[in-house]
Design a protein around this motif. Structure first.
Motif, PDB file in Angstrom:
ATOM      1  N   VAL A 184       0.858  -1.183   0.000  1.00 25.61           N
ATOM      2  CA  VAL A 184       0.000   0.000   0.000  1.00 25.61           C
ATOM      3  C   VAL A 184       0.896   1.235   0.000  1.00 25.61           C
ATOM      4  N   TYR A 185       0.459   2.281  -0.664  1.00 28.36           N
ATOM      5  CA  TYR A 185       1.257   3.508  -0.747  1.00 28.36           C
ATOM      6  C   TYR A 185       0.426   4.718  -0.335  1.00 28.36           C
ATOM      7  N   LEU A 186       1.130   5.739   0.114  1.00 24.54           N
ATOM      8  CA  LEU A 186       0.522   7.051   0.312  1.00 24.54           C
ATOM      9  C   LEU A 186       1.486   8.078  -0.268  1.00 24.54           C
ATOM     10  N   GLN A 187       1.118   8.647  -1.403  1.00 24.24           N
ATOM     11  CA  GLN A 187       1.914   9.714  -2.008  1.00 24.24           C
ATOM     12  C   GLN A 187       1.478  11.031  -1.399  1.00 24.24           C
ATOM     13  N   MET A 188       2.433  11.744  -0.830  1.00 25.44           N
ATOM     14  CA  MET A 188       2.133  13.004  -0.149  1.00 25.44           C
ATOM     15  C   MET A 188       2.894  14.128  -0.835  1.00 25.44           C
ATOM     16  N   ASN A 189       2.162  15.070  -1.400  1.00 25.90           N
ATOM     17  CA  ASN A 189       2.746  16.217  -2.084  1.00 25.90           C
ATOM     18  C   ASN A 189       2.384  17.505  -1.366  1.00 25.90           C
ATOM     19  N   SER A 190       3.112  18.553  -1.667  1.00 20.85           N
ATOM     20  CA  SER A 190       2.843  19.879  -1.080  1.00 20.85           C
ATOM     21  C   SER A 190       2.706  19.787   0.431  1.00 20.85           C
ATOM     22  N   LEU A 191       3.658  19.141   1.046  1.00 18.60           N
ATOM     23  CA  LEU A 191       3.570  18.897   2.486  1.00 18.60           C
ATOM     24  C   LEU A 191       3.644  20.189   3.285  1.00 18.60           C
ATOM     25  N   LYS A 192       2.927  20.198   4.393  1.00 18.20           N
ATOM     26  CA  LYS A 192       2.846  21.355   5.279  1.00 18.20           C
ATOM     27  C   LYS A 192       3.316  20.950   6.678  1.00 18.20           C
ATOM     28  N   PRO A 193       3.771  21.906   7.461  1.00 19.11           N
ATOM     29  CA  PRO A 193       4.189  21.569   8.832  1.00 19.11           C
ATOM     30  C   PRO A 193       3.093  20.856   9.621  1.00 19.11           C
ATOM     31  N   GLU A 194       1.853  21.173   9.368  1.00 15.88           N
ATOM     32  CA  GLU A 194       0.756  20.528  10.094  1.00 15.88           C
ATOM     33  C   GLU A 194       0.543  19.075   9.683  1.00 15.88           C
ATOM     34  N   ASP A 195       1.245  18.599   8.662  1.00 16.03           N
ATOM     35  CA  ASP A 195       1.200  17.184   8.300  1.00 16.03           C
ATOM     36  C   ASP A 195       2.151  16.349   9.163  1.00 16.03           C
ATOM     37  N   THR A 196       2.953  17.006   9.978  1.00 19.10           N
ATOM     38  CA  THR A 196       3.890  16.294  10.842  1.00 19.10           C
ATOM     39  C   THR A 196       3.146  15.377  11.811  1.00 19.10           C
ATOM     40  N   ALA A 197       3.501  14.089  11.800  1.00 23.00           N
ATOM     41  CA  ALA A 197       2.816  13.108  12.639  1.00 23.00           C
ATOM     42  C   ALA A 197       3.445  11.737  12.415  1.00 23.00           C
ATOM     43  N   PHE A 198       3.088  10.801  13.274  1.00 20.16           N
ATOM     44  CA  PHE A 198       3.325   9.394  12.994  1.00 20.16           C
ATOM     45  C   PHE A 198       2.211   8.926  12.050  1.00 20.16           C
ATOM     46  N   TYR A 199       2.610   8.236  10.997  1.00 18.95           N
ATOM     47  CA  TYR A 199       1.654   7.721  10.016  1.00 18.95           C
ATOM     48  C   TYR A 199       1.593   6.204  10.129  1.00 18.95           C
ATOM     49  N   TYR A 200       0.356   5.706  10.179  1.00 14.40           N
ATOM     50  CA  TYR A 200       0.126   4.276  10.371  1.00 14.40           C
ATOM     51  C   TYR A 200      -0.659   3.709   9.201  1.00 14.40           C
ATOM     52  N   CYS A 201      -0.213   2.576   8.721  1.00  7.60           N
ATOM     53  CA  CYS A 201      -0.939   1.815   7.719  1.00  7.60           C
ATOM     54  C   CYS A 201      -1.891   0.862   8.444  1.00  7.60           C
ATOM     55  N   ALA A 202      -3.051   0.627   7.845  1.00  2.51           N
ATOM     56  CA  ALA A 202      -4.017  -0.282   8.458  1.00  2.51           C
ATOM     57  C   ALA A 202      -4.771  -1.038   7.380  1.00  2.51           C
ATOM     58  N   THR A 203      -5.350  -2.164   7.792  1.00  2.00           N
ATOM     59  CA  THR A 203      -6.132  -2.953   6.854  1.00  2.00           C
ATOM     60  C   THR A 203      -7.261  -3.663   7.585  1.00  2.00           C
ATOM     61  N   ASP A 204      -8.264  -4.105   6.813  1.00  2.00           N
ATOM     62  CA  ASP A 204      -9.455  -4.694   7.420  1.00  2.00           C
ATOM     63  C   ASP A 204     -10.164  -5.562   6.388  1.00  2.00           C
ATOM     64  N   PRO A 205     -10.608  -6.749   6.761  1.00  2.00           N
ATOM     65  CA  PRO A 205     -11.250  -7.646   5.802  1.00  2.00           C
ATOM     66  C   PRO A 205     -12.738  -7.372   5.557  1.00  2.00           C
ATOM     67  N   ARG A 206     -13.347  -6.507   6.323  1.00  2.00           N
ATOM     68  CA  ARG A 206     -14.782  -6.273   6.177  1.00  2.00           C
ATOM     69  C   ARG A 206     -15.075  -5.350   4.996  1.00  2.00           C
ATOM     70  N   GLY A 207     -16.320  -5.259   4.606  1.00  2.00           N
ATOM     71  CA  GLY A 207     -16.688  -4.545   3.392  1.00  2.00           C
ATOM     72  C   GLY A 207     -17.285  -3.170   3.592  1.00  2.00           C
ATOM     73  N   TYR A 208     -16.754  -2.414   4.521  1.00  2.00           N
ATOM     74  CA  TYR A 208     -17.294  -1.077   4.753  1.00  2.00           C
ATOM     75  C   TYR A 208     -16.683  -0.061   3.789  1.00  2.00           C
ATOM     76  N   SER A 209     -17.245   1.155   3.816  1.00  2.00           N
ATOM     77  CA  SER A 209     -16.774   2.207   2.919  1.00  2.00           C
ATOM     78  C   SER A 209     -15.492   2.842   3.449  1.00  2.00           C
ATOM     79  N   GLY A 210     -14.836   3.588   2.572  1.00  2.00           N
ATOM     80  CA  GLY A 210     -13.636   4.285   2.998  1.00  2.00           C
ATOM     81  C   GLY A 210     -13.903   5.264   4.118  1.00  2.00           C
ATOM     82  N   SER A 211     -14.996   6.004   4.033  1.00  2.00           N
ATOM     83  CA  SER A 211     -15.302   6.992   5.069  1.00  2.00           C
ATOM     84  C   SER A 211     -15.579   6.321   6.411  1.00  2.00           C
ATOM     85  N   TYR A 212     -16.207   5.158   6.384  1.00  2.00           N
ATOM     86  CA  TYR A 212     -16.449   4.429   7.634  1.00  2.00           C
ATOM     87  C   TYR A 212     -15.136   4.064   8.297  1.00  2.00           C
ATOM     88  N   TYR A 213     -14.237   3.503   7.514  1.00  2.00           N
ATOM     89  CA  TYR A 213     -12.971   3.080   8.097  1.00  2.00           C
ATOM     90  C   TYR A 213     -12.177   4.246   8.649  1.00  2.00           C
TER      91      TYR A 213
END
Length: 126
Positions: free
Chosen positions: A79-108
């Motif tokens: 899985v990838y996350l392309q991040m462009n035009s980064l801002k200081p407020e994007d500073t954080a720990f970034y976590y990848c996650a996954t789930d086998p259920r069939g919910y929508s992106g907004s739900y997850y």
């Protein structure tokens, strides 16, 4: 056993770009939903972008729309996350996650996923 290992974090100047990767093992990624979350010091975890498994329905939090892109390479189980035009407020720990259920992106992105990586630190600073 589901395992997720993130890489690609680091220090970048404002306006720069980074691509985060998340190598998945122990399962076949193509039937799972995927997502990226972040947590800055003193703040709650935030769903950055999540993609459902069934129809590719993709959610982005408002602050990253037009700048970040989530994608998956099923052949590489990555899985990838392309991040462009980064801002200081994007500073954080970034976590990848996954789930086998069939919910929508907004739900997850609102409620989280079942399996998590250990995270990678992104620092945006001059």
């Amino acid at each position: 056993q589901v395992q997720l290992v993130e890489s690609g974090g680091g220090l970048v100047q404002p306006g720069g770009s980074l691509r985060l990767s998340c190598a998945a093992s122990g399962f076949t990624l193509d039937t799972y939903a995927i997502g990226w979350f972040r947590q800055a010091p003193g703040r709650e975890r935030e769903g950055v972008s999540c993609m459902s498994s069934s129809d590719g329905n993709t959610y982005y939090t408002d602050s990253v729309k037009g700048r970040f892109t989530i994608s998956r390479d099923n052949a590489k189980n990555t899985v990838y996350l392309q991040m462009n035009s980064l801002k200081p407020e994007d500073t954080a720990f970034y976590y990848c996650a996954t789930d086998p259920r069939g919910y929508s992106g907004s739900y997850y992105c609102s409620y989280g996923m079942n399996y998590w990586g250990k995270g990678t630190l992104v620092t945006v600073s001059s």
